[in-house]
Design an enzyme around this catalytic site. Structure first.
Site, mmCIF file in Angstrom:
data_model
loop_
_atom_site.group_PDB
_atom_site.id
_atom_site.type_symbol
_atom_site.label_atom_id
_atom_site.label_comp_id
_atom_site.label_asym_id
_atom_site.label_seq_id
_atom_site.Cartn_x
_atom_site.Cartn_y
_atom_site.Cartn_z
ATOM 1 N N HIS A 72 -5.663 -12.784 8.433
ATOM 2 C CA HIS A 72 -5.039 -13.634 7.872
ATOM 3 C C HIS A 72 -3.610 -13.822 8.261
ATOM 4 O O HIS A 72 -2.906 -14.865 7.993
ATOM 5 C CB HIS A 72 -5.312 -13.339 6.338
ATOM 6 C CG HIS A 72 -4.281 -11.975 5.959
ATOM 7 N ND1 HIS A 72 -4.685 -10.706 6.404
ATOM 8 C CD2 HIS A 72 -3.442 -11.864 5.052
ATOM 9 C CE1 HIS A 72 -3.740 -9.834 5.743
ATOM 10 N NE2 HIS A 72 -3.008 -10.549 5.123
ATOM 11 N N LYS A 77 -2.696 -5.422 13.668
ATOM 12 C CA LYS A 77 -1.882 -4.248 14.185
ATOM 13 C C LYS A 77 -2.557 -3.102 13.804
ATOM 14 O O LYS A 77 -3.231 -2.850 12.686
ATOM 15 C CB LYS A 77 -0.781 -4.435 13.325
ATOM 16 C CG LYS A 77 0.448 -3.235 14.129
ATOM 17 C CD LYS A 77 1.160 -4.092 15.359
ATOM 18 C CE LYS A 77 2.086 -2.899 16.082
ATOM 19 N NZ LYS A 77 1.419 -2.016 16.714
ATOM 20 N N LYS A 101 -1.715 -1.422 4.143
ATOM 21 C CA LYS A 101 -0.342 -0.686 4.530
ATOM 22 C C LYS A 101 0.594 -1.785 4.973
ATOM 23 O O LYS A 101 1.678 -1.831 4.424
ATOM 24 C CB LYS A 101 -0.637 0.140 5.709
ATOM 25 C CG LYS A 101 0.362 1.198 5.955
ATOM 26 C CD LYS A 101 0.014 2.000 7.003
ATOM 27 C CE LYS A 101 -1.019 3.067 6.813
ATOM 28 N NZ LYS A 101 -1.391 3.883 7.849
ATOM 29 N N ASP A 106 5.354 -4.910 3.359
ATOM 30 C CA ASP A 106 5.864 -6.317 3.983
ATOM 31 C C ASP A 106 6.128 -6.543 5.614
ATOM 32 O O ASP A 106 7.114 -7.097 6.099
ATOM 33 C CB ASP A 106 7.284 -6.751 3.380
ATOM 34 C CG ASP A 106 7.104 -7.040 1.819
ATOM 35 O OD1 ASP A 106 6.122 -7.515 1.563
ATOM 36 O OD2 ASP A 106 8.037 -6.644 1.131
ATOM 37 N N LYS A 113 -7.839 -1.221 14.156
ATOM 38 C CA LYS A 113 -7.532 -0.034 14.626
ATOM 39 C C LYS A 113 -8.750 0.164 15.522
ATOM 40 O O LYS A 113 -9.682 -0.473 15.551
ATOM 41 C CB LYS A 113 -8.116 0.954 13.435
ATOM 42 C CG LYS A 113 -7.417 2.553 13.604
ATOM 43 C CD LYS A 113 -5.958 2.409 13.231
ATOM 44 C CE LYS A 113 -5.543 3.817 13.431
ATOM 45 N NZ LYS A 113 -4.203 4.136 12.666
ATOM 46 N N SER A 370 7.023 -0.118 14.491
ATOM 47 C CA SER A 370 6.219 -0.936 15.558
ATOM 48 C C SER A 370 6.731 -2.348 15.415
ATOM 49 O O SER A 370 6.632 -3.240 16.227
ATOM 50 C CB SER A 370 4.767 -1.076 15.217
ATOM 51 O OG SER A 370 4.426 0.296 15.986
HETATM 52 P P1 NAD Z 1 -1.514 14.205 16.638
HETATM 53 O O1 NAD Z 1 -2.789 14.301 17.611
HETATM 54 O O2 NAD Z 1 -0.252 13.874 17.149
HETATM 55 O O3 NAD Z 1 -1.693 15.621 15.780
HETATM 56 C C1 NAD Z 1 -2.834 15.874 15.047
HETATM 57 C C2 NAD Z 1 -2.212 17.603 14.313
HETATM 58 O O4 NAD Z 1 -3.425 17.513 13.553
HETATM 59 C C3 NAD Z 1 -2.345 18.571 15.455
HETATM 60 O O5 NAD Z 1 -1.352 19.534 15.064
HETATM 61 C C4 NAD Z 1 -3.833 19.019 15.286
HETATM 62 O O6 NAD Z 1 -3.620 20.317 15.756
HETATM 63 C C5 NAD Z 1 -4.020 19.095 13.970
HETATM 64 N N1 NAD Z 1 -5.254 19.006 13.622
HETATM 65 C C6 NAD Z 1 -6.214 17.984 13.949
HETATM 66 N N2 NAD Z 1 -7.458 18.649 13.464
HETATM 67 C C7 NAD Z 1 -7.251 19.562 12.658
HETATM 68 C C8 NAD Z 1 -8.112 20.258 11.727
HETATM 69 N N3 NAD Z 1 -9.370 19.867 11.727
HETATM 70 N N4 NAD Z 1 -7.760 21.055 10.911
HETATM 71 C C9 NAD Z 1 -6.049 21.509 11.128
HETATM 72 N N5 NAD Z 1 -5.367 20.697 12.014
HETATM 73 C C10 NAD Z 1 -5.861 19.826 12.846
HETATM 74 O O7 NAD Z 1 -1.773 13.036 15.442
HETATM 75 P P2 NAD Z 1 -1.021 12.212 14.743
HETATM 76 O O8 NAD Z 1 -0.568 10.842 15.592
HETATM 77 O O9 NAD Z 1 0.246 13.054 14.326
HETATM 78 O O10 NAD Z 1 -1.599 11.677 13.446
HETATM 79 C C11 NAD Z 1 -1.820 12.655 12.306
HETATM 80 C C12 NAD Z 1 -2.567 11.724 11.268
HETATM 81 O O11 NAD Z 1 -1.445 10.575 10.909
HETATM 82 C C13 NAD Z 1 -3.865 10.666 11.672
HETATM 83 O O12 NAD Z 1 -4.351 10.819 10.022
HETATM 84 C C14 NAD Z 1 -3.209 9.601 11.930
HETATM 85 O O13 NAD Z 1 -4.124 8.494 11.687
HETATM 86 C C15 NAD Z 1 -2.068 9.554 10.944
HETATM 87 N N6 NAD Z 1 -0.944 8.404 11.174
HETATM 88 C C16 NAD Z 1 -0.362 8.649 12.600
HETATM 89 C C17 NAD Z 1 0.705 7.636 12.729
HETATM 90 C C18 NAD Z 1 1.377 8.010 14.082
HETATM 91 O O14 NAD Z 1 2.559 7.060 14.382
HETATM 92 N N7 NAD Z 1 1.058 8.735 15.133
HETATM 93 C C19 NAD Z 1 0.946 6.661 12.239
HETATM 94 C C20 NAD Z 1 0.455 6.452 10.718
HETATM 95 C C21 NAD Z 1 -0.587 7.285 10.551
#
Ligand code: NAD
Length: 477
Positions: A72, A77, A101, A106, A113, A370
């Site tokens: 929309h 993103k 989100k 905004d 994804k 972003s």
């Molecule tokens: P990442 O890959 O950098 O780190 C993931 C971390 O979680 C690592 O430390 C890993 O060891 C740990 N982990 C993974 N599986 C695990 C488990 N089963 N038990 C315990 N620890 C576990 O990932 P990230 O980018 O930090 O993303 C983490 C979360 O945040 C995800 O849900 C992602 O969708 C969300 N997120 C990330 C961003 C971003 O900018 N990177 C933005 C919004 C949301």
């Protein structure tokens, strides 16, 4: 649904749980018939099988997805995840979450994804580059990657390096496209990225916590008092999000990180964990062995039951669920990961009076910055380039005028502050802080202004859904 008895017998999937959460929020809105179904529906999902030669000479077939939940507003993103848990349900849920989100904070984008089912740690850099470039090429040629249509970013298992490869693929396929670098965000700063993007999600979550601590009514709801200094914090996940958040909360706000869990194990230390040191240890040794308080005999359920003020799941979805939510001993749960509390887990926490600050708000810092990067790429100029020195000159004149009027020299710190024009990083942080405060305001107003809403998650979804509905109605989409 507000009683535990009314819960489904089996925990719904990530996507089903999200859909039920949205339905709960929709009950507080009066949308025209059909609009809710349109908002909830996933527009399209691309499923790919693509081949890449691996280092051992074997031709391997990889599986990837890219879901566009909503268009929309364009571009759609959302990040690209590399993990073995990636499947269509997860990608669709994460894409939908992006729609809500973006609306909440905004950011004028639709939601998307993507993911590839791989364990990135098991591949060499060359293999990861080949996988990323091939996946990106498939997305471009099928219309799932472009500056105005669909713009990925980092997520679990990916980072600036992968985004740089993706940008290069797009540029190569579209050499005349002047806005090519805006096809992906989270790029290296030297290749069209923006300072502050890497840590943006953790920084945004820190701003969310700080905002909560400015609000006595919300502190009281969680049974919290005072400021962040000394507060006991338990963090699951020490990757991009968890690491920066835990680091900022401890180093800048004085909170005490008493528990950290990663895939490698658990560290528990009541005196407070030095987050940067632990990260360094994990990188150098590949595990918690040898680190004070390091253990490999604590499972996720036991870890998540560690008594604390703030419990921060920052790893993956589905961690706090029907089976373990009753043993959570935190005053507040901060969802830094996407979907770490399941629908069933959320019901139990709500019944127990443990507030949850939800993912669509807490981790919105990533997409917010972003958005800034995308604007920078389209405008082809770094933020602050036109006005920074002008601001510095104005500050200098204010300092001189102050000194002339008072006959005293200005305090050195104040002088420096007034005479320093904001650079790009300062502007990004300011924009992020403003975004997180503004969104908190809107959630809070909806939460506290409506007796029928008894949790932050429903309030946040009501705010987001109202905005999305208005866009549909205003634009006649
Ligand atoms: P990442 O890959 O950098 O780190 C993931 C971390 O979680 C690592 O430390 C890993 O060891 C740990 N982990 C993974 N599986 C695990 C488990 N089963 N038990 C315990 N620890 C576990 O990932 P990230 O980018 O930090 O993303 C983490 C979360 O945040 C995800 O849900 C992602 O969708 C969300 N997120 C990330 C961003 C971003 O900018 N990177 C933005 C919004 C949301």
């Amino acid at each position: 649904m507000s009683s535990l008895d009314a819960q489904p017998a089996v925990e719904p999937s990530f996507n089903e749980g999200l859909s039920m959460t949205v339905d709960r929020a929709l009950r507080h809105l009066d949308l025209p018939p059909g609009l809710a179904a349109q908002i909830k529906a996933c527009d399209s999902v691309l499923q790919l099988h693509f081949p890449v030669w691996l280092d051992d000479g074997v031709y391997h077939i990889f599986r990837g997805w890219r879901a566009t939940h909503s268009s929309h507003l364009l571009p759609a993103k959302g990040g690209i995840r590399y993990a073995v848990c990636v499947d269509q349900d997860e990608v669709e849920a994460l894409a939908a979450l992006m729609t809500y989100k973006c609306a909440l904070v905004d950011v004028p984008f639709g939601g998307s994804k993507g993911g590839v089912r791989i364990e990135p740690g098991e591949h060499s850099e060359r293999e990861l580059e080949a996988i990323t470039r091939r996946f990106a090429r498939e997305l471009v040629v099928r219309g799932y990657l472009s500056p105005g249509g669909n713009v990925p970013a980092p997520d679990m298992g990916t980072g600036a390096r992968e985004m740089g490869w993706i940008a290069d693929v797009y540029r190569t396929l579209h050499p005349e496209e002047i806005n090519a670098l805006a096809c992906v965000t989270g790029k290296p700063v030297t290749s069209g990225g923006i300072p502050g993007r890497i840590e943006a999600t953790g920084r945004g979550a820190q701003f969310a916590v700080r905002e909560l601590f400015r609000r006595p009514e919300d502190m009281a709801l969680a049974g919290l008092e005072g400021d962040l200094a000394g507060k006991r914090i338990v963090v699951q996940g020490l990757g991009n999000v968890g690491f920066h958040l835990a680091r900022y909360l401890s180093e800048e706000d004085g909170a005490r990180i008493v528990g950290v869990m990663t895939r490698e194990g658990v560290v528990l230390d009541d005196r407070g964990i030095a987050v940067a040191e632990l990260r360094d240890h994990l990188d150098r040794h590949g595990g918690v062995a040898g680190y004070p308080g390091g253990r490999t005999d604590v499972d996720a359920d036991a870890f998540l039951a560690t008594p604390c003020d703030l419990l921060i799941p920052a790893a993956i979805e589905g961690q706090i669920h029907r089976g373990n939510a009753a043993s959570v001993q935190a005053k507040l749960v901060l969802e830094a990961a996407n979907g770490p509390v399941t629908f069933g887990g959320d019901e139990i926490l709500r019944q127990r009076g443990i507030p949850v600050l939800p993912d669509l708000y807490v981790n919105a810092g990533g997409v917010t910055v972003s958005y800034f990067e995308w604007i920078k790429n389209l405008s082809h100029i770094r933020f602050g380039r036109l006005d920074r020195r002008l601001d510095e000159g104005r500050g200098e004149r204010i300092v001189r005028a102050l000194e002339q009027m008072t006959g005293r020299s200005t305090d050195a710190a104040l002088r420096a502050e007034l005479m320093t024009g904001a650079d790009e990083l300062a502007l990004v942080r300011s924009g992020l802080d403003d975004t997180m405060r503004q969104a908190y305001d809107e959630i809070s107003e909806t939460f506290h202004g409506n007796d029928a809403i008894d949790d932050y998650r429903t309030a946040a979804f009501v705010v987001a859904l109202r905005k999305i509905a208005n866009t549909y109605l205003d634009l006649g989409v």
